[in-house]
Design a protein around this motif. Structure first.
Motif, mmCIF file in Angstrom:
data_model
loop_
_atom_site.group_PDB
_atom_site.id
_atom_site.type_symbol
_atom_site.label_atom_id
_atom_site.label_comp_id
_atom_site.label_asym_id
_atom_site.label_seq_id
_atom_site.Cartn_x
_atom_site.Cartn_y
_atom_site.Cartn_z
ATOM 1 N N HIS A 7 29.898 60.048 17.612
ATOM 2 C CA HIS A 7 29.030 58.970 18.070
ATOM 3 C C HIS A 7 27.860 58.696 17.139
ATOM 4 C CE1 HIS A 7 27.011 62.643 19.340
ATOM 5 N NE2 HIS A 7 25.915 61.954 19.116
ATOM 6 N N TYR B 249 26.041 55.092 17.444
ATOM 7 C CA TYR B 249 24.733 54.942 18.091
ATOM 8 C C TYR B 249 23.783 54.171 17.189
ATOM 9 C CZ TYR B 249 25.444 58.149 22.065
ATOM 10 O OH TYR B 249 25.855 58.725 23.231
ATOM 11 N N ASP C 287 25.825 56.102 27.900
ATOM 12 C CA ASP C 287 26.570 56.288 26.659
ATOM 13 C C ASP C 287 27.270 54.963 26.354
ATOM 14 O OD1 ASP C 287 27.230 57.930 24.574
ATOM 15 O OD2 ASP C 287 29.042 58.709 25.497
ATOM 16 N N VAL D 284 29.509 51.656 24.907
ATOM 17 C CA VAL D 284 30.809 51.170 24.457
ATOM 18 C C VAL D 284 30.700 49.666 24.292
ATOM 19 C CG1 VAL D 284 31.750 50.806 26.793
ATOM 20 C CG2 VAL D 284 33.296 51.233 24.877
ATOM 21 N N GLY E 221 32.739 59.808 24.701
ATOM 22 C CA GLY E 221 32.980 58.382 24.516
ATOM 23 C C GLY E 221 34.418 57.982 24.783
ATOM 24 N N LEU F 155 34.816 56.151 27.993
ATOM 25 C CA LEU F 155 34.345 54.773 27.935
ATOM 26 C C LEU F 155 35.336 53.873 27.212
ATOM 27 C CD1 LEU F 155 30.683 55.691 27.076
ATOM 28 C CD2 LEU F 155 31.468 54.672 29.209
ATOM 29 N N HIS G 220 27.959 50.749 30.901
ATOM 30 C CA HIS G 220 27.717 51.458 29.649
ATOM 31 C C HIS G 220 27.851 50.544 28.428
ATOM 32 C CE1 HIS G 220 28.421 54.766 32.449
ATOM 33 N NE2 HIS G 220 27.830 55.543 31.576
ATOM 34 N N SER H 56 27.028 48.499 25.115
ATOM 35 C CA SER H 56 26.199 48.876 23.975
ATOM 36 C C SER H 56 24.846 48.168 24.021
ATOM 37 C CB SER H 56 26.930 48.557 22.667
ATOM 38 O OG SER H 56 27.290 47.189 22.606
#
Length: 440
Positions: free
Chosen positions: A32, A36, A218, A220, A341, A344, A410, A412
Motif C-alpha cells: 500500500h 497511499y 483503507d 480503494v 487491501g 477492498l 473506503h 480513495s
C-alpha cells in the motif's frame, strides 16, 4: 517604492508564511505504500490545497512506485516534491534483523524524520506507518513540528471479536500495547492518530488524552478504468475455458497462506480440479519462488488443476482487470494482524472472498458478508471453504449490496480527505477547503 505596494507585498509575504508546509514521511516499500501516497498527492493536486507538500521516501521508491513519481513529474509544481533520503541512510535501515537491531532501526527512522522535518521547515507532518515509531514516542523522543500518524495494526481489542480465544501471550501483548499507547498519547506534538481498524477507535479514545483519534478508511479506487480488460487478460494468460478463476494476489509468501492453499488443492478429487484455475500473482523472493514452483509442480504431476504463476510487478492500472477476471478472491492469511487491501479490491470488483477468520480481516468479512471465513492455518478447512464456493450459488455465501457499501465507505477520495482535514496545519482553517471547493 510606494507605500500601498509595500503593504501589499508585506501582506503577501505574511500570508505565504502562514501557508501549510506538509511532509509525508514513509520509509517502507511495496504493498500500500505507493498507493497511499498516490491517493494523497492526487487529492492535494486536484483539490488545489494551499501550501506545499513534500514526500520523503527511500531512494528505491523512485523505481518501485513509478505511478506517484510520474504524477509529480507531470504536475510540474514547485510546491509538490518527492524527496528521497540518501543511499547511506537507506542502507543503514537495512542492517540487522534481531529485536535489538529493530529497536535501533526504529530510533534511526525517528532521527531521519526529525532531520528532514527540520531541513524542510514543515509546519506539520504525517507518518504513514505509526507502528514502527511507537517505542521512540513512548520513550519521549522529541519532534521539530506537530505530527500525525497512521496506525495499522492494533490488536489489544481482538478479544471483542467473535470466536476469538486469546492465549496468555496475546493477553500479555494487549497489556503491553495499551501501556505503550498510553505513553505515546502523552506526547505533546502528536495531534491526530488515524487508525485503519474501526473497531479499535472506542478503546483508543479511552486511552487518549489530547490526541484526536480518527478512523481512516483503507482506500480503494472505485470504478477504476483498467487499460487491460478481463477478457484480454484471460486470453493473454491462456486460461482454459469453463474453469473458475481462483485469484491469490499480492506478496506470495508463507505469511499469505500460499502453502496451506496449495496443500488444500492437492487434496481435491480430480473432477473438482478440472473446474478450477489457480492464478498466483505477485512478488516473491528467490527462496519463495523455488518452494512455490516445487509445490505447484507436484500438483501438476498428479492433478488436472490449471495453475498459473505470474511473479511480475503489476502496474496499478492493470490491477482491476485481475479482480474482474477472478471468480473467487483468496486471502488465506496466517493470523494476519490489521487490514488488507485485498478485501477492498475484491469488494470493489464485486467478487466474493475466502478469507482467514482471524482478527480484523475475519471480522470485516463476517460483518459485511463479503464471503466465507475459515481457519486458514488448516488446509482441510480452506478446502471445504473452496468447495462451498464451487457448489453453492454465490448469493448464498455473500451479500453483494453490502459488498458495494463496504467499498464505497473506503473510497480513495474519502481516505485522502479524512487525512488532510485532520492534519494540524489545516485544523481551524476550514476556509482552505471552502474556497477551493473541497467537500466539508
Amino acid at each position: 517604492m510606494n507605500k500601498p505596494l509595500l503593504n501589499t507585498l508585506s501582506q503577501s509575504s505574511r500570508e505565504s508564511e502562514k501557508l501549510p508546509k506538509v511532509m509525508l514521511f514513509d520509509l517502507d516499500l511495496g504493498g500500500h505504500h505507493g498507493s497511499y501516497i498516490q491517493h494523497l498527492i492526487e487529492y492535494w493536486y486536484t483539490s488545489k490545497l494551499p501550501g506545499s507538500l513534500d514526500i520523503v521516501v527511500r531512494p528505491e521508491f523512485l523505481h518501485i512506485h513509478t505511478d506517484p513519481v510520474n504524477f509529480v513529474s507531470q504536475a510540474q509544481l514547485s510546491t509538490l516534491k518527492i524527496i528521497p533520503i540518501t543511499q547511506d541512510e537507506a542502507e543503514s535501515l537495512n542492517e540487522g534483523k534481531s529485536s535489538t537491531d529493530r529497536l535501533t532501526r526504529d530510533f534511526l527512522r525517528w532521527q531521519l524524520f526529525c532531520k528532514y522535518a527540520s531541513q524542510l521547515s514543515v509546519t506539520c507532518a504525517l507518518h504513514l506507518y505509526f507502528d514502527t515509531y511507537k517505542l521512540p514516542l513512548a520513550l519521549g523522543a522529541k519532534a521539530p513540528c506537530p505530527f500525525s500518524a497512521i496506525y495499522f495494526r492494533p490488536t489489544f481489542h481482538y478479544d471483542e471479536f467473535a470466536d476469538y480465544v486469546p492465549s496468555w501471550k496475546t493477553k500479555l501483548q494487549a497489556i503491553k500495547e495499551k501501556f505503550i499507547l498510553n505513553r505515546v498519547f502523552q506526547h505533546p506534538q502528536l495531534q491526530t492518530l488515524f487508525c485503519l481498524d474501526p473497531f479499535a477507535i472506542n478503546q483508543l479514545e479511552k486511552i487518549s488524552s489530547h490526541v484526536d483519534v480518527v478512523h481512516l478508511p483503507d482506500p480503494v479506487k472505485l470504478n477504476q478504468q483498467s487499460e487491460l480488460t478481463s477478457e484480454q487478460l484471460r486470453l493473454e494468460l491462456d486460461i482454459q475455458p469453463e474453469r473458475k478463476v481462483l485469484l491469490l494476489f499480492g506478496a506470495l509468501n508463507g505469511r499469505k497462506g500460499i502453502y496451506e492453499l496449495l496443500d488444500a488443492i492437492s487434496q481435491f478429487p480430480d473432477q473438482v480440479c478440472q473446474q478450477i484455475c489457480l492464478l498466483l500473482v505477485g512478488g516473491a523472493n528467490v527462496e519463495e519462488r523455488v518452494r512455490i514452483r516445487s509445490n505447484v509442480s507436484k500438483i501438476r504431476q498428479t492433478l488436472s488443476v490449471q495453475v498459473l504463476e505470474r511473479y511480475d510487478f503489476i502496474p496499478e492500472a492493470h490491477v482491476p482487470a485481475y479482480f474482474q477476471l477472478a471468480d473467487i478472491v483468496l486471502a488465506p492469511y496466517q493470523r494476519h494482524v490489521g487490514m488488507s487491501g485485498i478485501l477492498l479490491l475484491a469488494a470493489a470488483a464485486g467478487k466474493p472472498i475466502l478469507s482467514s477468520d482471524y482478527g480484523l480481516m475475519g471480522e470485516l468479512v463476517r460483518r459485511y458478508s463479503l464471503g466465507l471465513t475459515v481457519d486458514s492455518t488448516v488446509p482441510d478447512k480452506i478446502g471445504k471453504g473452496l468447495l462451498h464456493f464451487l457448489t453453492e450459488p454465490y448469493n448464498k455465501l455473500c451479500d453483494f449490496s453490502q459488498m458495494q457499501v463496504f467499498a464505497e465507505q473506503h473510497s480513495s477520495e474519502h481516505f485522502a480527505e479524512t487525512i488532510f482535514k485532520h492534519l494540524s496545519c489545516f485544523i481551524g482553517n476550514s476556509h482552505f477547503f471552502q474556497t477551493q471547493g473541497v467537500r466539508k
